[in-house]
Each structure stands twice: as structure tokens, then as C-alpha cells.
Motif scaffolding. Structure first.
Motif, PDB file in Angstrom:
ATOM      1  N   PRO A  16     -11.252  -5.725   2.937  1.00  0.00           N
ATOM      2  CA  PRO A  16     -10.930  -6.873   2.203  1.00  0.00           C
ATOM      3  C   PRO A  16     -10.420  -6.526   0.603  1.00  0.00           C
ATOM      4  CG  PRO A  16     -13.291  -6.806   2.260  1.00  0.00           C
ATOM      5  CD  PRO A  16     -13.008  -5.903   3.373  1.00  0.00           C
ATOM      6  N   GLY A  17     -11.134  -5.507   0.114  1.00  0.00           N
ATOM      7  CA  GLY A  17     -10.787  -4.975  -1.047  1.00  0.00           C
ATOM      8  C   GLY A  17      -9.466  -4.724  -1.121  1.00  0.00           C
ATOM      9  N   ILE A  18      -8.914  -3.652  -0.171  1.00  0.00           N
ATOM     10  CA  ILE A  18      -7.548  -3.091  -0.229  1.00  0.00           C
ATOM     11  C   ILE A  18      -6.478  -4.181   0.315  1.00  0.00           C
ATOM     12  CG2 ILE A  18      -6.060  -1.738   1.329  1.00  0.00           C
ATOM     13  CD1 ILE A  18      -8.352   0.002   1.824  1.00  0.00           C
ATOM     14  N   ARG A  19      -6.903  -5.083   1.001  1.00  0.00           N
ATOM     15  CA  ARG A  19      -6.108  -6.410   1.301  1.00  0.00           C
ATOM     16  C   ARG A  19      -5.685  -7.131   0.027  1.00  0.00           C
ATOM     17  NH1 ARG A  19      -9.569  -7.509   5.574  1.00  0.00           N
ATOM     18  NH2 ARG A  19      -9.931  -9.555   4.531  1.00  0.00           N
ATOM     19  N   GLU A  20      -6.814  -7.447  -0.455  1.00  0.00           N
ATOM     20  CA  GLU A  20      -6.482  -8.104  -1.844  1.00  0.00           C
ATOM     21  C   GLU A  20      -5.838  -7.526  -2.861  1.00  0.00           C
ATOM     22  OE1 GLU A  20      -9.279 -10.533  -5.202  1.00  0.00           O
ATOM     23  OE2 GLU A  20     -10.128  -9.289  -3.701  1.00  0.00           O
ATOM     24  N   VAL A  21      -6.007  -6.129  -2.976  1.00  0.00           N
ATOM     25  CA  VAL A  21      -5.170  -5.419  -4.117  1.00  0.00           C
ATOM     26  C   VAL A  21      -3.828  -5.268  -4.028  1.00  0.00           C
ATOM     27  CG1 VAL A  21      -4.834  -3.021  -4.983  1.00  0.00           C
ATOM     28  CG2 VAL A  21      -7.144  -3.980  -5.087  1.00  0.00           C
ATOM     29  N   LEU A  22      -3.336  -4.909  -2.476  1.00  0.00           N
ATOM     30  CA  LEU A  22      -1.993  -4.896  -2.052  1.00  0.00           C
ATOM     31  C   LEU A  22      -1.130  -6.063  -2.109  1.00  0.00           C
ATOM     32  CD1 LEU A  22      -2.221  -2.076   0.753  1.00  0.00           C
ATOM     33  CD2 LEU A  22      -1.915  -1.721  -1.596  1.00  0.00           C
ATOM     34  N   CYS A  23      -1.896  -7.274  -1.631  1.00  0.00           N
ATOM     35  CA  CYS A  23      -1.263  -8.284  -1.501  1.00  0.00           C
ATOM     36  C   CYS A  23      -0.955  -8.906  -2.736  1.00  0.00           C
ATOM     37  CB  CYS A  23      -2.194  -9.546  -0.673  1.00  0.00           C
ATOM     38  SG  CYS A  23      -2.098  -9.396   1.137  1.00  0.00           S
ATOM     39  N   ASP A  24      -1.808  -8.872  -3.974  1.00  0.00           N
ATOM     40  CA  ASP A  24      -1.650  -9.187  -5.165  1.00  0.00           C
ATOM     41  C   ASP A  24      -0.684  -8.513  -5.673  1.00  0.00           C
ATOM     42  OD1 ASP A  24      -3.898 -10.800  -4.951  1.00  0.00           O
ATOM     43  OD2 ASP A  24      -5.319  -9.779  -6.169  1.00  0.00           O
ATOM     44  N   TYR A  25      -0.603  -7.241  -5.651  1.00  0.00           N
ATOM     45  CA  TYR A  25       0.356  -6.257  -6.065  1.00  0.00           C
ATOM     46  C   TYR A  25       1.880  -6.713  -5.644  1.00  0.00           C
ATOM     47  CZ  TYR A  25       2.372  -2.228  -8.522  1.00  0.00           C
ATOM     48  OH  TYR A  25       3.587  -1.429  -9.295  1.00  0.00           O
ATOM     49  N   LEU A  26       1.903  -6.931  -4.473  1.00  0.00           N
ATOM     50  CA  LEU A  26       3.019  -7.318  -3.654  1.00  0.00           C
ATOM     51  C   LEU A  26       3.651  -8.672  -4.109  1.00  0.00           C
ATOM     52  CD1 LEU A  26       2.614  -5.670  -0.038  1.00  0.00           C
ATOM     53  CD2 LEU A  26       4.100  -4.971  -1.670  1.00  0.00           C
ATOM     54  N   SER A  27       2.804  -9.479  -4.163  1.00  0.00           N
ATOM     55  CA  SER A  27       2.949 -10.704  -4.595  1.00  0.00           C
ATOM     56  C   SER A  27       3.497 -10.931  -6.179  1.00  0.00           C
ATOM     57  CB  SER A  27       1.739 -11.786  -4.500  1.00  0.00           C
ATOM     58  OG  SER A  27       1.356 -11.796  -3.249  1.00  0.00           O
ATOM     59  N   GLN A  28       3.030 -10.058  -7.020  1.00  0.00           N
ATOM     60  CA  GLN A  28       3.420  -9.885  -8.382  1.00  0.00           C
ATOM     61  C   GLN A  28       4.978  -9.228  -8.412  1.00  0.00           C
ATOM     62  OE1 GLN A  28       0.595  -7.326 -10.144  1.00  0.00           O
ATOM     63  NE2 GLN A  28      -1.007  -8.622  -9.902  1.00  0.00           N
ATOM     64  N   HIS A  29       5.322  -8.596  -7.511  1.00  0.00           N
ATOM     65  CA  HIS A  29       6.675  -7.833  -7.328  1.00  0.00           C
ATOM     66  C   HIS A  29       7.700  -9.002  -6.318  1.00  0.00           C
ATOM     67  CE1 HIS A  29       4.635  -4.794  -9.275  1.00  0.00           C
ATOM     68  NE2 HIS A  29       5.724  -4.581  -9.896  1.00  0.00           N
TER      69      HIS A  29
END
Length: 240
Positions: A16-29
Motif C-alpha cells: 500500500p505504501g508504494i501504491r500511494e507514493v506512485l499514485c500521488d506522484y503520477l496524479s501530481q503530474h
């Protein structure tokens, strides 16, 4: 980029930690990113709405990433960027052989993942508008629909990477193309040079172009690269 901003990405990872980090980063872009904890959750998400790209973990409980990759590539599914904590060359080769379009070891830098995602998503846009179709030895490569058809009329399922690689060859018949040139064209300029992985891609493409006629369409020139040894015709209309 506006076209990128509309892209929908599924991040499939049981952490879940990896999912959250990657989803947040992609969403920010500017991407629409959604996390999935398993292959089953991914299937449910895809049934509700298609995705433009999947970021897929190799090691997951239940159906693992390699099985998912094989299954999606076999159905002509969306492009796949595979992640693996193992980070071994053989894992990368297997992932590419099964249809992944790119590969990153874990833990990955979100900025590097973003670059790979952009490179993979860039290919369909570039491929979509340069001409209707190419024909060689009875085969038909539709550049608009991104489809390959055998001389007997049967469609051939291809990953996004395989399509880009075949197009690179078919648009340059009779020319020697180095691995660097093929990697930049078929896997994006942000991908690193990985000779053995390219050999695997070429081998997969040769198998898909084997119709039993004995034609050796892709020639290997030792120390130089590869050449598409076919006469290619550009078709102006959509008909066959």
C-alpha cells in the motif's frame, strides 16, 4: 502535455505504501492514477473502465505479475511498465519477453517511473497520424488502428513495444538499424540501452512474423544491427 494529462494509469502492487507514493506522484503530474492491490482488483477496475497504461509489480500474492503480463499482452491489452524488487537481468528479460513495454527495479525513483510512463504513452500518439497502413509480403500493418494482419487475414496480437519495433523496421526497409536506434524508436528515448533485451524483442517479433513461408524478414548483421529485408508498400486507403 494535454494528451498525457488525460491518460488513466493503474498502479498494481500489493504494497500500500508504494501504491500511494506512485499514485500521488503520477496524479501530481496530471495523470489519473488509481491503485490496485491485486490482479483481481485490477481486472475489476479494467472491467469498469479501460486504462491507458498499467504499472505492474512482478511479485504479488495470488496471480503474479508475469502471469498478468502474459494474459494482458495475449489480449492486446494496455502497455505495461513492470516493477520488480528482484532487479535481476533475467527477470527483466522474462518480463519483456512476456509483453511488458518497459521495466524498472524496485525501489524505483518516481521521477524515473514518470519518464518511462511518458515515453511509453508517447508512442501511440506518434504512431497514430503518419499514414494509414504498410504492406509487405501479404502482411498488413495498420498504423491508425495499430494492428498487424497475416496474409491469410488473421490478426496478430502485439504489445505496444512490438508494434513500435515492427513499425521502425517496416518504415526503413533495407536499412541497417543499430540496437541504439531501435531502442530509441521502439522503447522511447528515456529507456537505457539493454542489448540482450532487444535480442529478446527481435526474437518475439520474428516468431509473430513466421507464417510458415520460410521468409526471414528480419536479418541480423553481426556487429552492425538488424535489417528488415522486405519490399514495403504504403497503402493510401483503409481497404486491403
Amino acid at each position: 502535455m494535454q494528451a498525457d494529462a488525460a491518460a488513466r494509469i493503474l498502479v498494481v502492487d500489493d504494497d500500500p505504501g508504494i501504491r500511494e507514493v506512485l499514485c500521488d506522484y503520477l496524479s501530481q503530474h496530471g495523470y489519473e492514477a488509481r491503485g490496485c492491490a491485486s490482479a483481481a482488483e485490477m481486472d475489476h477496475a479494467l472491467a469498469a473502465r479501460s486504462a491507458d497504461l498499467i504499472v505492474l509489480d512482478l511479485m504479488m500474492p495470488g496471480e503474479d505479475g508475469l502471469s498478468v503480463c502474459r494474459r494482458l499482452a495475449g489480449k492486446g491489452g494496455p502497455p505495461i511498465v513492470m516493477l520488480s524488487a528482484m532487479g535481476e537481468d533475467m527477470d527483466r528479460i522474462i518480463g519483456l519477453e512476456l509483453g511488458a513495454d518497459d521495466y524498472l527495479p524496485k525501489p524505483c525513483n518516481p521521477r524515473e517511473l514518470l519518464a518511462r510512463v511518458r515515453a511509453v504513452l508517447r508512442r501511440p500518439r506518434e504512431d497514430a497520424g503518419d499514414g494509414p497502413a504498410l504492406s509487405f509480403a501479404g502482411w498488413r500493418l495498420d498504423l491508425m488502428r495499430r494492428e498487424l494482419t497475416r496474409p491469410d487475414g488473421q490478426p496478430v496480437l502485439m504489445s505496444a513495444g512490438e508494434f513500435a519495433l515492427l513499425r521502425a523496421f517496416a518504415e526503413r526497409p533495407g536499412r541497417v538499424l543499430s540496437r541504439d536506434q531501435l531502442l530509441e524508436r521502439a522503447r522511447g528515448a528515456d529507456a537505457d540501452v539493454f542489448d540482450r533485451a532487444m535480442d529478446v524483442q527481435i526474437s518475439r517479433l520474428r516468431k509473430k512474423l513466421d507464417d510458415g513461408s520460410g521468409l526471414e524478414m528480419i536479418q541480423t548483421l553481426r556487429g552492425e544491427g538488424y535489417m528488415f529485408d522486405m519490399r514495403v508498400e504504403r497503402l493510401n486507403g483503409a481497404g486491403r
